[in-house]
Design an enzyme around this catalytic site. Structure first.
Site, PDB file in Angstrom:
ATOM      1  N   GLU A  41      24.610  37.860  34.244  1.00  0.00           N
ATOM      2  CA  GLU A  41      25.343  37.132  33.212  1.00  0.00           C
ATOM      3  C   GLU A  41      24.399  36.783  32.048  1.00  0.00           C
ATOM      4  OE1 GLU A  41      28.404  37.113  33.355  1.00  0.00           O
ATOM      5  OE2 GLU A  41      29.285  36.279  35.175  1.00  0.00           O
ATOM      6  N   ASP A  76      31.269  39.598  28.292  1.00  0.00           N
ATOM      7  CA  ASP A  76      30.138  38.872  27.700  1.00  0.00           C
ATOM      8  C   ASP A  76      28.862  39.713  27.676  1.00  0.00           C
ATOM      9  OD1 ASP A  76      29.685  39.013  30.400  1.00  0.00           O
ATOM     10  OD2 ASP A  76      29.690  36.844  30.749  1.00  0.00           O
ATOM     11  N   HIS A  81      27.635  41.423  30.283  1.00  0.00           N
ATOM     12  CA  HIS A  81      26.876  41.491  31.532  1.00  0.00           C
ATOM     13  C   HIS A  81      26.911  42.895  32.135  1.00  0.00           C
ATOM     14  CE1 HIS A  81      30.699  40.157  33.794  1.00  0.00           C
ATOM     15  NE2 HIS A  81      30.335  41.216  34.458  1.00  0.00           N
ATOM     16  N   ASP A 130      26.061  45.314  43.136  1.00  0.00           N
ATOM     17  CA  ASP A 130      26.283  43.910  43.466  1.00  0.00           C
ATOM     18  C   ASP A 130      27.310  43.726  44.575  1.00  0.00           C
ATOM     19  OD1 ASP A 130      28.404  44.788  41.905  1.00  0.00           O
ATOM     20  OD2 ASP A 130      27.900  43.553  40.175  1.00  0.00           O
TER      21      ASP A 130
HETATM   22  C1  GLP Z   1      32.232  42.900  37.332  1.00  0.00           C
HETATM   23  C2  GLP Z   1      31.197  43.853  37.926  1.00  0.00           C
HETATM   24  C3  GLP Z   1      30.547  44.687  36.825  1.00  0.00           C
HETATM   25  C4  GLP Z   1      31.626  45.308  35.955  1.00  0.00           C
HETATM   26  C5  GLP Z   1      32.440  44.222  35.303  1.00  0.00           C
HETATM   27  C6  GLP Z   1      33.530  44.752  34.386  1.00  0.00           C
HETATM   28  O1  GLP Z   1      31.645  41.783  36.797  1.00  0.00           O
HETATM   29  N1  GLP Z   1      30.200  43.172  38.656  1.00  0.00           N
HETATM   30  O2  GLP Z   1      29.728  45.694  37.416  1.00  0.00           O
HETATM   31  O3  GLP Z   1      31.031  46.139  34.973  1.00  0.00           O
HETATM   32  O4  GLP Z   1      33.059  43.477  36.344  1.00  0.00           O
HETATM   33  O5  GLP Z   1      34.636  45.116  35.145  1.00  0.00           O
HETATM   34  P1  GLP Z   1      35.862  45.945  34.593  1.00  0.00           P
HETATM   35  O6  GLP Z   1      35.377  47.368  34.568  1.00  0.00           O
HETATM   36  O7  GLP Z   1      36.936  45.749  35.612  1.00  0.00           O
HETATM   37  O8  GLP Z   1      36.200  45.426  33.265  1.00  0.00           O
END
Ligand code: GLP
Length: 265
Positions: A143, A136, A138, A67
């Site tokens: 989402e 959540d 995702h 992304d």
């Molecule tokens: C963002 C990214 C996801 C990632 C998520 C959790 O939303 N787009 O790919 O898994 O954050 O991030 P973190 O690993 O910092 O908790």
């Protein structure tokens, strides 16, 4: 699903490094799906160390990130382009021409999304997809309520995700509200998925993904339906799993020929 529980973040990251290395040794021209966020940072540090100390080669690898934010300049310090450059790409022998992220500044977002899907297809599809997980449930920026068959497209970030990512931007008001993300259906087509999770704040999402119902309200639960999916989590992220003793038993009982972890024996 294979569920591997490690005592802490460092051992979880090293174990994930073993997993990626096993793939790379088997297929040096791996098509690797990459994730951002703080969770895979330990894995990326571990891969950089393997490249430096053990000559693990990335020269023939092709990468596709999950992304990118819409509207951030690619060189903005919080863009995922910058994140990948700083935390992995510039430290290993990846060919920049083989690294791909969606262009969040494309004039035609829909065309950019279609082109990204086509690029994945023409690379032969993703072999190994690295994933983190949002609070959540995702994956990528899919989402809750994302179609489980969705393809690369624009998504609006939930307020919870905006708040969670505010720490990187110095305030929620600076976090973009939209992103391009590959879809759940795109992720699902990867030959293998490797999801990492750390910390108690991810425990509920991990439990919902592994032991909850298959539902678009927890996009990671779609992985229950995937042919080859491994989760490597630390103890803290595993506390919500009711059957964690069973997962430990299964992992400890793996026949030698199935093992990929270097220290397993
Ligand atoms: C963002 C990214 C996801 C990632 C998520 C959790 O939303 N787009 O790919 O898994 O954050 O991030 P973190 O690993 O910092 O908790």
């Amino acid at each position: 699903m294979e569920i591997v529980i490690k005592p802490d973040y460092e051992t979880m990251s090293r174990c994930a490094g073993d997993f990626v290395e096993a793939w790379l040794r088997r297929k040096p021209d791996l098509v690797l799906g990459l994730a951002t966020g703080s969770t895979p940072l330990g894995l990326y540090r571990d891969l950089i160390r393997r490249h430096r100390d053990e000559k693990l080669a990335f020269a023939r690898v092709t990468t596709f990130n999950l992304d990118e934010y819409i509207g951030l300049p690619a060189d903005h310090p919080q863009s995922y382009h910058s994140f990948m450059r700083e935390n992995l790409f510039r430290h290993v022998d990846l060919d920049p021409a083989r690294t791909h992220l969606p262009d969040g500044n494309a004039a035609e977002i829909a065309a950019e999304c279609a082109a990204y899907e086509a690029a994945i297809r023409s690379a032969g599809g993703i072999d190994l997809q690295i994933l983190g997980i949002g609070h959540d449930g995702h994956i990528g920026f899919n989402e809750p309520s994302s179609s489980l068959r969705s393809r690369t497209r624009i998504k609006t970030l939930t307020e919870q995700t905006v708040r969670a990512n505010a720490r990187f931007f110095g305030g929620a008001d600076k976090v973009p509200r939209h992103a391009i993300t590959v879809g759940v259906g795109t992720i699902f087509e990867a030959r293998c998925c490797l999801l990492l999770a750390t910390g108690t704040e991810k425990a509920a999402a991990v439990a919902a993904a592994v032991e909850g119902p298959l539902t678009a309200m927890c996009p990671a639960s779609a992985l229950q339906f995937h042919e080859s999916c491994t989760l490597i989590v630390d103890e803290a992220a595993a506390v919500g799993l009711k059957r964690r003793d069973y997962y430990r038993y299964v992992y400890d009982s793996k026949p030698a020929w199935q093992q990929w972890e270097k220290s397993a024996g």
